[in-house]
Design an enzyme around this catalytic site. Structure first.
Site, PDB file in Angstrom:
ATOM      1  N   TYR A  82      81.982  12.625 119.174  1.00 33.89           N
ATOM      2  CA  TYR A  82      82.881  12.748 117.602  1.00 33.89           C
ATOM      3  C   TYR A  82      82.430  14.839 117.332  1.00 33.89           C
ATOM      4  O   TYR A  82      83.092  15.911 116.865  1.00 33.89           O
ATOM      5  CB  TYR A  82      82.515  12.359 116.411  1.00 33.89           C
ATOM      6  CG  TYR A  82      82.779  13.057 115.133  1.00 33.89           C
ATOM      7  CD1 TYR A  82      84.038  12.933 114.728  1.00 33.89           C
ATOM      8  CD2 TYR A  82      81.593  13.485 114.906  1.00 33.89           C
ATOM      9  CE1 TYR A  82      84.562  13.406 113.308  1.00 33.89           C
ATOM     10  CE2 TYR A  82      82.158  14.255 113.481  1.00 33.89           C
ATOM     11  CZ  TYR A  82      83.661  14.205 113.108  1.00 33.89           C
ATOM     12  OH  TYR A  82      84.188  14.731 111.974  1.00 33.89           O
ATOM     13  N   CYS A 113      71.965  11.412 120.866  1.00 33.08           N
ATOM     14  CA  CYS A 113      72.942  10.915 120.002  1.00 33.08           C
ATOM     15  C   CYS A 113      73.939  10.984 121.049  1.00 33.08           C
ATOM     16  O   CYS A 113      74.876  12.364 121.020  1.00 33.08           O
ATOM     17  CB  CYS A 113      72.196  11.859 118.602  1.00 33.08           C
ATOM     18  SG  CYS A 113      74.306  11.430 117.876  1.00 33.08           S
ATOM     19  N   GLY A 136      78.541  22.606 111.582  1.00 30.80           N
ATOM     20  CA  GLY A 136      78.673  22.792 109.637  1.00 30.80           C
ATOM     21  C   GLY A 136      79.345  24.324 109.144  1.00 30.80           C
ATOM     22  O   GLY A 136      79.156  25.029 109.274  1.00 30.80           O
TER      23      GLY A 136
END
Lengths: 492, 492, 492, 492
Positions: free
Chosen positions: D274, D268, D46
């Site tokens: 990725y 996930c 982020g």
């Protein structure tokens, strides 16, 4: 930082030195810090860029940038400059020196290339130069130097002076600085930092002020105005004489002449009217008291029955107190400035709803409504904002507005360091007072007479003929034909 | 923007032109925009400052600042420059021209005075100059010019070149540019913007690359590397020859010589090893494939049984793929760079707890633990960060570390435009490979041999003797005694 | 943007609402632009942070930041806010609304969390709230709400008010806003933006001013001071009554009461003395003329033979003109402020050589030397800078200094929205005037008497008992025991 | 800092927690400094905003801002935070604690209100909360809390969690945190700072990673990825279990459950493909080696005769090495990224002449021309830039282009913390591979099969059914109907 076209500027030497402040100190432990304080005091003389240069006795260092002194210099920056001055590679324990400069410019483009002090190295040695004034023969000098193989990297007069000194230097040249200064025509108050001394000089006409002072610790100071001495607690010693070079060094203060004083001198009367700080002593008189007397004289020349005298803040305050005292009309504060507006974006885009002038000034309606008001200001240049302010007073209910200006109408360009608008934009250029009165929308308008102004500013030791009044009278002390021709659109 | 001492710098001409990129375009509707794109492509050649100058056919305008190209130039800035170029006071509808420059410097101090392109006005006209390279006789030239009355305002070689051109100009001087360039000794790839043309030139040794290109629209381009042609979709035309001046103007491309090519040339082999972009074609070969072949040769010279080949990101990637291919050892990514760290403050103050190198690189333990790893990098200069990386690999469990460097040990300073550390800080200076191996803490260390490197970089048309390998061999193509003496602490 | 400890602040509700300005507009095409202009006019009420919130009829949007209004909002920002207000998801072509806030704080830490307007969404709907004043029961309200399960994210009173409204909302609650306001004790002038209306409210005591206006186009305005009406060309309609909620909406102006006016009111007399703009009309009178009369009364109470009256710029100007008129002593400008100093770094580190006060003010020696000067100022809080200014006057040669203050000594903390220093730092706290005179080093010192001040500020419709004079008299209109106890170090 | 409409956001809870990184430390002398280093390591998760909160045992302090970690935090800032943590009002000499957060957002508007950690004070005490993930029932929870009288000041899920904890707190409530977490549906990896401990928790499905570590000095750490442990030299202890709350305090590490682990879990898989750093160990495996094996499997599924394998830098590097190894096709670097371009303005305005993609990537023509190239990348989301890159390869002379993607086509939105484009903009949504191939303009296109991907990522202890593959398969582990409905334009 987009630069305006280089060539156009070198063809048309804009008066980059105009409305500037200079400062110099020799023999201080903290020359950068003192220069910083001095530049703060002189900030009213120029807000576009500022710079400080110092020497450690062997090499120069400078810091320049666009903007206000208080934004450009922070603690680290001053410490670095003072650290350099105190590294004393060549001083062996002696104290350091430095010079500083504030520059004003009315052009929209910022040109950090032209920021001063300017440093040059040549056979004349390393010199940092800062300059207040404007030369009328700068273009000729540049062309002559270019023909001799010199290369210019900026459009400033200051670079031309440095190169002229280098051109005069060389074997068998005892005083290249004096040789160079003798060739300059126009206004200049200069401070030059060498690695072992400071030289300060003033043109033979004495257009711009330049004073010498001394701190309690024995540091030697030169500055555009006495207010820069006051701020660092230095005492006023004397003015630099027109045509004089004063050297500040470890040997103290030394003087020599590069030219005799011009007869008559050409001290800029606009320094008293508008430009200098009211707290300064300029050309031998305190600016504040001169302005009060201009106001008194104005009252005598133009009395009108009225209910109150309102100063235009802050420019008209000094004259307004004099006017009120001499006229007996009560002095009141009726126009309140908004100190926080600054350069806000709102002006161009919302002229209809929120008039820009309203953002800058508020009228105290109670003071104005139904009253005959005398408004005192120090000058009117373009007249556009003055008109808006008069309208605001009228809207607030003023019964009569009597505008009083403490100097004569400004009708001619200045080529000596004050950058008025272009002549075509001067509201008084080619207009009678009655025409101006109508344009400004006031009931009566009175400018102080040239005679009246000169009566006030002259003294026993400084007769009236020693003042330059060209912007009022059109009588230029020296030939400005080439300068005027070279100036695109008559720009001074 | 604190400036380092002025005098010290002019006494010791630092190689300000080193590791720079230049770009030029003539005949485009948007010369500033194309130059901006070209400078982005050449950003790896210099990140300290950048600048663009354009002409409208009558005057030059420039914008320079410290920092990265993408930060210095915004839309308005480029539009203003392109607007100037398209005002075409003198073009009568023809297309504009511009040049640009990226500068690299390892010094901590920022010197916007030295930012390029440099503009000078003299009897040679107005010229903007940008320069990649380094002169070894700059100080002599400056002293000679100073003795002749010239004044310098910066410490850059570039200003000296401009003044030298002015000195050679004058009545009866048919080609002052060629006259001036003939006097320069050292490395230079220059782009010069006049109001009616661009001149680009390369020193007779051809140290730094310089190429010519053309866009589909017919705009003429010059650039340090072919990657700057690719980015704007221009095709490669040819290299500028050593000793050649190429003129780009409305008349097309014209060529003249200011000197014959040196025999032999002195192309900088380090451009292939390290400096140029892998996507560029330099001295006739694609850098990426040269680096792969350097890696292959390295594998042949120094084979060692191992579990994987790890490239040092990003510098070792090209050579590592060659090494892996030739050795048959699997290529893996085991050292992961952190692209977001940038210049963070944490490093100096917390060395004990948070090692700085950990912030920059992460080791993939799974790839390394228990394995014999070959690490391939393109060069080792000071060795300090290399040692830290090797320790990190060891801490992650590497069983054996075999460091492979795709060029020979760098033991001598460069005086021609690459700013290595001071000789005393070069880890290989005065040390045998075994000593270096111990300092780096690796199991084996192999540098590519000089022979091996030259075998790879030579081609049929460019025999090995045309490369400058001075930083490896100490054999300088020209006398550098005075440059070396002038350099404080042996700094090149 | 380092935040001060969160918990400490919520335990000790600092008066974050103090000395603030609020503005609101409903029914304008450009509510953000008008609010921006209004906040510029009210900037003297708070310079720490500012914010604007607007509605498009369906959702709110805000922009807040630390700093001055003119720095926070640029053209794009205002356009975005106005664009949102005009997207009119819910307006169907009607005009938009917005509110704004200026905040003042004397704390060193900046807290963007506390910047207003504050937005909350609850069963009371979406509300943006801006607040001028200070509550004495904020901590009790927060504790009560926390015990009921509420969560607080800031330390501001404003968040507590929003949550209190939500707590009062719910089925069967006809007027949660009025219910909430009834629980607040202390000073508040509030503007609340809902998606379909604006509500503005004033505490039952009327501590802080709050006025209603209307533009020529019919937009409805609320603002802290009339000067914000003047700046946008709106006419003054009336004051918001103590205890009243006024709704501005497409239905026009509607009024309801949440409480009867307190008997007596508690209008802050310090608004007249110091805080409001001289160009505003506050509590029914123009501030400028009130200050002139305070100066006249001061002259009558404390006449002394003197050579001139000097205003302390800019705070003492209004009173000084009144003093000069009533006393017959000539009014002169002798203390010149330096408008460019700003917050410069030099002060702490060089106190010995360059006294900070010298940077801010210059004395006109000609006006002062050898003279008996009366200096008029509006108030003395800590006295530290006053002492320095008096020393400066003495150093400039003043023969006698007579300090005149146009209000009584400030001896008690304010809990209603003016953040004086801590009581221990108030120079007048626990000291007689003679002791203060010695501390300030002046020949005579006179404060305006409480009686004299009240004689001036009272009118036929606003008898003296309706003014809060707690900071002078220590008589608080409501019980402040808990507020005083909660305040660390007696901080108000 | 223009805020997007407040209301719209609260109606449509955007997944503000998506693609974030969290970090926590307890028991360190310099918690802010360690958190700063941890956030640097997690910056890839982020880049929109970041924040750090610390406690001194009695109160919390935070610093948050928009931008990169290395820009937000300077030395003074970290020192202030560490100073607060070490003032130890309540610690009596014990060591301090802190948490930090990196936030990613694809929205253009910056919302400093939503920056984390979020601080709230309620009857549950003072809590700072940072959150990685996304809730599917946030809107329901907010509406329920609003109906109960709560007020929201932001649109973040994080504020809802804090208020939910407060709602569950109160007399007779033994574990409000666990009570609150049990009500959350969706993905969350949380770190919560109290004044006497840190609590970290992970949703029962284990969507996002969350690990525990310990430094040599005994400080306890929690972080999104193991790379944040490596950077500070901490050792990996274990993962936080799905449904577990781990407390880090002076008493060491304590564990409790708020819910049993979901059966099956929903890790996930895109973290491996990725999102996570290649140097991290996620869900028990090193990401780098997983990616190599994805590349190997891809080679087996889609072999094609070719001359070289080119990684798409930097995303395709790991898979490309695996592909090359398994296929025997040589690995080469042919696509060179420009690391200096950043966010430059030139892109939109000059698409025709200077294609934006050329600024970002350069092709090594020598590697590509006349060759059959396999390009390996990790994923294709919108496909727009991929198409441009393929065109560039073709223009450089590639004979055949075989695009290989190391995961299946992404066809469905994620509601659990990865913010893909809107479904309508996903190139694979509703398209067959052959259609995509044509759109991308390549000769062959192969996505790794879902089976193949699961074969690679599953382990003995983590069977394939424990992975969430919703973005590929459309099979969501929990009901997302309401989330999907609430999302304007199907935005996840």
């Amino acid at each position: 930082m987009i630069y305006t076209p280089f060539n156009a500027l070198s063809q048309t030497p804009r008066p980059w030195g105009e409305k500037c402040g200079v400062f110099a100190v020799w023999g201080a432990a903290d020359p950068a810090r003192l220069t910083f304080a001095g530049l703060l005091a002189l900030q009213h003389r120029g807000q576009e860029s500022a710079g400080i240069a110092v020497t450690d006795g062997r090499s120069l260092m400078r810091h320049v940038d666009m903007g206000l002194v208080s934004h450009i210099f922070d603690h680290d920056c001053i410490r670095t400059l003072d650290g350099h001055a105190n590294s004393r590679a060549g001083f062996a324990g002696r104290l350091g020196g430095g010079i500083g400069h504030n520059r004003y410019s009315t052009t929209g483009s910022s040109r950090v290339e032209n920021a001063q002090p300017f440093i040059g190295r040549s056979r004349a040695g390393e010199i940092a130069l800062a300059h207040n004034g404007n030369l009328v023969n700068a273009l000729e000098l540049r062309r002559r130097l270019e023909d001799a193989g010199h290369t210019f990297h900026s459009s400033s007069d200051t670079e031309a002076i440095l190169q002229l000194i280098a051109a005069h230097a060389g074997p068998g040249s005892p005083d290249p600085v004096a040789d160079a200064l003798r060739e300059l025509r126009g206004a200049f108050s200069l401070v030059m930092l060498h690695n072992d001394r400071i030289e300060v000089a003033r043109d033979p006409w004495g257009w711009r002020p330049l004073v010498i002072g001394e701190t309690e610790d024995g540091a030697l100071i030169a500055a555009s105005e006495t207010i820069a001495l006051d701020i660092i607690g230095a005492r006023f010693v004397r003015e630099v004489e027109p045509g004089e070079i004063v050297t500040l060094s470890d040997a103290g203060v030394e003087s020599r002449r590069f030219a005799p004083p011009a007869e008559p001198r050409a001290h800029c009367v606009f320094e008293h009217v508008y430009f200098a700080s009211p707290a300064s002593k300029v050309f031998g008189q305190t600016v504040q008291t001169v302005r009060e007397r201009l106001g008194e004289r104005l009252a005598k020349e133009s009395h009108v029955p009225a209910d109150c005298v309102l100063p235009m803040p802050d420019s008209g305050r000094s004259a307004a107190t004099g006017y009120a005292r001499a006229s007996g009309v009560p002095y009141r504060e009726g126009i309140i400035p908004n100190r926080y507006v600054g350069r806000t974006f709102i002006k161009p885009s919302t002229e209809e709803r929120v008039q820009a002038v309203r953002l800058k000034l508020n009228i105290v309606e109670d003071v104005v409504r139904g009253n005959r008001v005398v408004v005192v200001d120090d000058s009117v240049v373009r007249g556009t904002t003055t008109r808006a302010k008069m309208d605001q007073l009228r809207a607030a209910g003023a019964k009569e507005i009597h505008l009083r200006i403490s100097c004569p109408p400004i009708r001619h360009p200045c080529f000596f360091g004050v950058d008025f608008a272009e002549p075509t934009q001067l509201i008084a250029a080619g207009r009678e007072v009655e025409q101006i009165r109508k344009l400004l929308g006031v009931d009566t308008l009175h400018y102080l007479s040239l005679e009246g102004m000169l009566d006030v500013v002259q003294t026993a030791s400084l007769p009236r003929e020693h003042y330059c009044t060209a912007c009022y009278s059109g009588k230029y002390p020296i030939d400005v034909a080439r300068a005027a021709a070279g100036a695109v659109s008559g720009k001074c």
